[in-house]
Design a protein around this motif. Structure first.
Motif, PDB file in Angstrom:
ATOM      1  N   ASP A  52       0.833  -1.207   0.000  1.00  0.00           N
ATOM      2  CA  ASP A  52       0.000   0.000   0.000  1.00  0.00           C
ATOM      3  C   ASP A  52       0.866   1.254   0.000  1.00  0.00           C
ATOM      4  O   ASP A  52       1.726   1.435   0.864  1.00  0.00           O
ATOM      5  CB  ASP A  52      -0.928   0.012   1.217  1.00  0.00           C
ATOM      6  CG  ASP A  52      -2.058   1.010   1.055  1.00  0.00           C
ATOM      7  OD1 ASP A  52      -1.795   2.226   1.175  1.00  0.00           O
ATOM      8  OD2 ASP A  52      -3.194   0.577   0.811  1.00  0.00           O
ATOM      9  N   SER A  53       0.628   2.128  -0.961  1.00  0.00           N
ATOM     10  CA  SER A  53       1.465   3.326  -1.133  1.00  0.00           C
ATOM     11  C   SER A  53       1.363   4.283   0.038  1.00  0.00           C
ATOM     12  O   SER A  53       2.284   5.068   0.288  1.00  0.00           O
ATOM     13  CB  SER A  53       1.077   4.052  -2.430  1.00  0.00           C
ATOM     14  OG  SER A  53      -0.298   4.410  -2.408  1.00  0.00           O
ATOM     15  N   ARG A  54       0.233   4.250   0.782  1.00  0.00           N
ATOM     16  CA  ARG A  54       0.087   5.147   1.930  1.00  0.00           C
ATOM     17  C   ARG A  54       1.098   4.843   3.039  1.00  0.00           C
ATOM     18  O   ARG A  54       1.363   5.698   3.896  1.00  0.00           O
ATOM     19  CB  ARG A  54      -1.335   5.043   2.492  1.00  0.00           C
ATOM     20  CG  ARG A  54      -2.404   5.726   1.649  1.00  0.00           C
ATOM     21  CD  ARG A  54      -3.768   5.523   2.229  1.00  0.00           C
ATOM     22  NE  ARG A  54      -4.207   4.129   2.141  1.00  0.00           N
ATOM     23  CZ  ARG A  54      -5.368   3.684   2.634  1.00  0.00           C
ATOM     24  NH1 ARG A  54      -6.175   4.513   3.282  1.00  0.00           N
ATOM     25  NH2 ARG A  54      -5.700   2.408   2.490  1.00  0.00           N
ATOM     26  N   LEU A  55       1.634   3.627   3.023  1.00  0.00           N
ATOM     27  CA  LEU A  55       2.600   3.223   4.047  1.00  0.00           C
ATOM     28  C   LEU A  55       4.037   3.250   3.529  1.00  0.00           C
ATOM     29  O   LEU A  55       4.936   2.734   4.187  1.00  0.00           O
ATOM     30  CB  LEU A  55       2.258   1.821   4.562  1.00  0.00           C
ATOM     31  CG  LEU A  55       0.855   1.640   5.159  1.00  0.00           C
ATOM     32  CD1 LEU A  55       0.667   0.219   5.660  1.00  0.00           C
ATOM     33  CD2 LEU A  55       0.594   2.638   6.281  1.00  0.00           C
ATOM     34  N   HIS A  56       4.240   3.849   2.371  1.00  0.00           N
ATOM     35  CA  HIS A  56       5.597   3.948   1.825  1.00  0.00           C
ATOM     36  C   HIS A  56       6.288   5.195   2.372  1.00  0.00           C
ATOM     37  O   HIS A  56       6.601   6.141   1.659  1.00  0.00           O
ATOM     38  CB  HIS A  56       5.549   3.988   0.286  1.00  0.00           C
ATOM     39  CG  HIS A  56       5.124   2.688  -0.319  1.00  0.00           C
ATOM     40  ND1 HIS A  56       4.929   2.518  -1.672  1.00  0.00           N
ATOM     41  CD2 HIS A  56       4.862   1.482   0.256  1.00  0.00           C
ATOM     42  CE1 HIS A  56       4.556   1.271  -1.903  1.00  0.00           C
ATOM     43  NE2 HIS A  56       4.502   0.633  -0.745  1.00  0.00           N
ATOM     44  N   THR A  57       6.518   5.183   3.677  1.00  0.00           N
ATOM     45  CA  THR A  57       7.203   6.278   4.367  1.00  0.00           C
ATOM     46  C   THR A  57       8.368   5.687   5.156  1.00  0.00           C
ATOM     47  O   THR A  57       8.397   4.480   5.430  1.00  0.00           O
ATOM     48  CB  THR A  57       6.244   7.009   5.324  1.00  0.00           C
ATOM     49  OG1 THR A  57       5.847   6.099   6.363  1.00  0.00           O
ATOM     50  CG2 THR A  57       5.002   7.520   4.596  1.00  0.00           C
ATOM     51  N   PRO A  58       9.336   6.520   5.547  1.00  0.00           N
ATOM     52  CA  PRO A  58      10.484   6.000   6.311  1.00  0.00           C
ATOM     53  C   PRO A  58      10.095   5.255   7.575  1.00  0.00           C
ATOM     54  O   PRO A  58      10.678   4.205   7.892  1.00  0.00           O
ATOM     55  CB  PRO A  58      11.277   7.270   6.630  1.00  0.00           C
ATOM     56  CG  PRO A  58      10.962   8.200   5.506  1.00  0.00           C
ATOM     57  CD  PRO A  58       9.523   7.938   5.177  1.00  0.00           C
ATOM     58  N   MET A  59       9.110   5.772   8.314  1.00  0.00           N
ATOM     59  CA  MET A  59       8.722   5.137   9.571  1.00  0.00           C
ATOM     60  C   MET A  59       8.239   3.712   9.329  1.00  0.00           C
ATOM     61  O   MET A  59       8.649   2.767  10.031  1.00  0.00           O
ATOM     62  CB  MET A  59       7.628   5.935  10.275  1.00  0.00           C
ATOM     63  CG  MET A  59       7.224   5.339  11.622  1.00  0.00           C
ATOM     64  SD  MET A  59       5.904   6.243  12.464  1.00  0.00           S
ATOM     65  CE  MET A  59       4.470   5.646  11.560  1.00  0.00           C
ATOM     66  N   TYR A  60       7.397   3.530   8.325  1.00  0.00           N
ATOM     67  CA  TYR A  60       6.859   2.198   8.055  1.00  0.00           C
ATOM     68  C   TYR A  60       7.892   1.289   7.390  1.00  0.00           C
ATOM     69  O   TYR A  60       7.850   0.063   7.568  1.00  0.00           O
ATOM     70  CB  TYR A  60       5.588   2.303   7.203  1.00  0.00           C
ATOM     71  CG  TYR A  60       4.445   2.910   7.972  1.00  0.00           C
ATOM     72  CD1 TYR A  60       3.883   2.240   9.057  1.00  0.00           C
ATOM     73  CD2 TYR A  60       3.945   4.162   7.644  1.00  0.00           C
ATOM     74  CE1 TYR A  60       2.847   2.802   9.784  1.00  0.00           C
ATOM     75  CE2 TYR A  60       2.902   4.726   8.364  1.00  0.00           C
ATOM     76  CZ  TYR A  60       2.363   4.042   9.432  1.00  0.00           C
ATOM     77  OH  TYR A  60       1.352   4.603  10.162  1.00  0.00           O
TER      78      TYR A  60
END
Length: 317
Positions: A52-60
């Motif tokens: 899921d692209s919404r979770l493509h962040t450094p934290m995740y």
């Protein structure tokens, strides 16, 4: 009770968790349930984060690495323990004990460092949000992951050869459920005090470096959150950081008890109980505490479950 023949002179015997309990099969079922839940929940986390692209962040991204480490970590210890109980055997070869010892130290060390880096990520996100895309770029994230694995590997490569070169000429029964350093050293018939002191200093450094980063990061975060004027921003910051602090407290607290507190202050049975907590229970709790209580993750999970239910209905018709 007979526990089988030990094929070579180099075999060790793991006394395990089940020997001193009145209901060994109940404990077996409980540990099996925890193991399956841990593997499943961490696998779900990795799949959700990468799909899921919404979770493509450094934290995740860092959370997905934590889940990977937890899967490998619990798989290093629990499967053999469960199989041994089913097969009524407790032997582990010298090579198997060495491999387990190395993997355990490497994965535990890597997780210590990763938790420290994750606190830095939260510090940048809350205290320097405008610079966050630069300070936590994709390249930086991969460097963080490599550094965590490298730090853990150094711990494994340094301690494993030295621990396993001691002559184990006393009883070869390890009063533990896996090849952990303190339990192994008790079998040596030579003086290990100098090595135990060196290992104590090494463990202090392994814990102190990431813990210092965590303490400094959260001190800055608390100051920033205290100065926030928006109640919603303060709530989100506290919610995110509290999850991380719970995980850090569980993992670091158990490790400090085992490796920093003098041996005279705890018994072998207490050691096994604490080790079971941070090697078996903690990998299951991490995704539950750190991720599934996060709104972004639960929204994505509901979306995926809803999509699967809808596709199932379509297939049925």
């Amino acid at each position: 009770m007979e526990w089988g023949n030990y094929s070579t002179r180099g075999d060790f015997v793991l006394l395990g968790l089940f020997s001193n309990t009145r209901f060994p099969w109940l404990l077996f079922a409980l540990i099996l349930l925890v193991f399956v839940t841990s593997i499943a929940s961490n696998m779900v986390m990795i799949v959700l984060i990468h799909t899921d692209s919404r979770l493509h962040t450094p934290m995740y991204f860092l959370l997905s690495q934590l889940s990977l480490m937890d899967i490998l970590y619990i798989s290093t210890i629990v499967p053999k323990m469960l199989v041994d109980q089913v097969m009524s055997q407790r032997a582990i070869s010298f090579a198997g004990c060495t491999a387990q010892h190395f993997l355990y130290l490497t994965l535990a060390g890597a997780e210590f460092f990763l938790l420290g880096f994750m606190s830095y990520d939260r510090y940048v996100a809350i205290c320097n949000p405008l610079r966050y895309p630069v300070l936590m770029s994709r390249k930086i994230c991969w460097l963080i992951v490599v550094a965590a694995w490298l730090g853990g590997s150094i711990d494994g490569f340094l301690l494993t050869p030295v621990t396993m070169q001691f002559p184990f000429c006393a009883s070869r029964e390890i009063n533990h459920f896996f090849c952990e350093v303190p339990a192994l050293l008790k079998l040596s018939c030579t003086d290990t005090s100098a090595y135990e002191t060196a290992m104590y200093v090494c463990c202090i450094m392994m814990l102190l470096i990431p813990f210092s980063v965590i303490s400094a990061s959260y001190t800055k975060i608390l100051i920033t959150v205290y100065r926030m004027s928006e109640a919603e921003g303060r709530r989100k910051a506290v919610a995110t950081c509290s999850s991380h602090m719970v995980v850090v407290s569980l993992f670091y607290g158990a490790a400090m008890y085992t490796y920093v507190l003098p041996h005279s202050y705890h018994t072998p049975e207490q050691d096994k109980a604490v080790s079971a907590f941070y090697t078996i229970v903690t990998p299951m709790l991490n995704p539950l505490i750190y991720s599934f209580r996060n709104k972004d993750v639960t929204d994505v999970l509901q979306k995926v479950v809803g999509r699967c239910v809808s596709s199932g209905k379509v297939t049925t018709f």
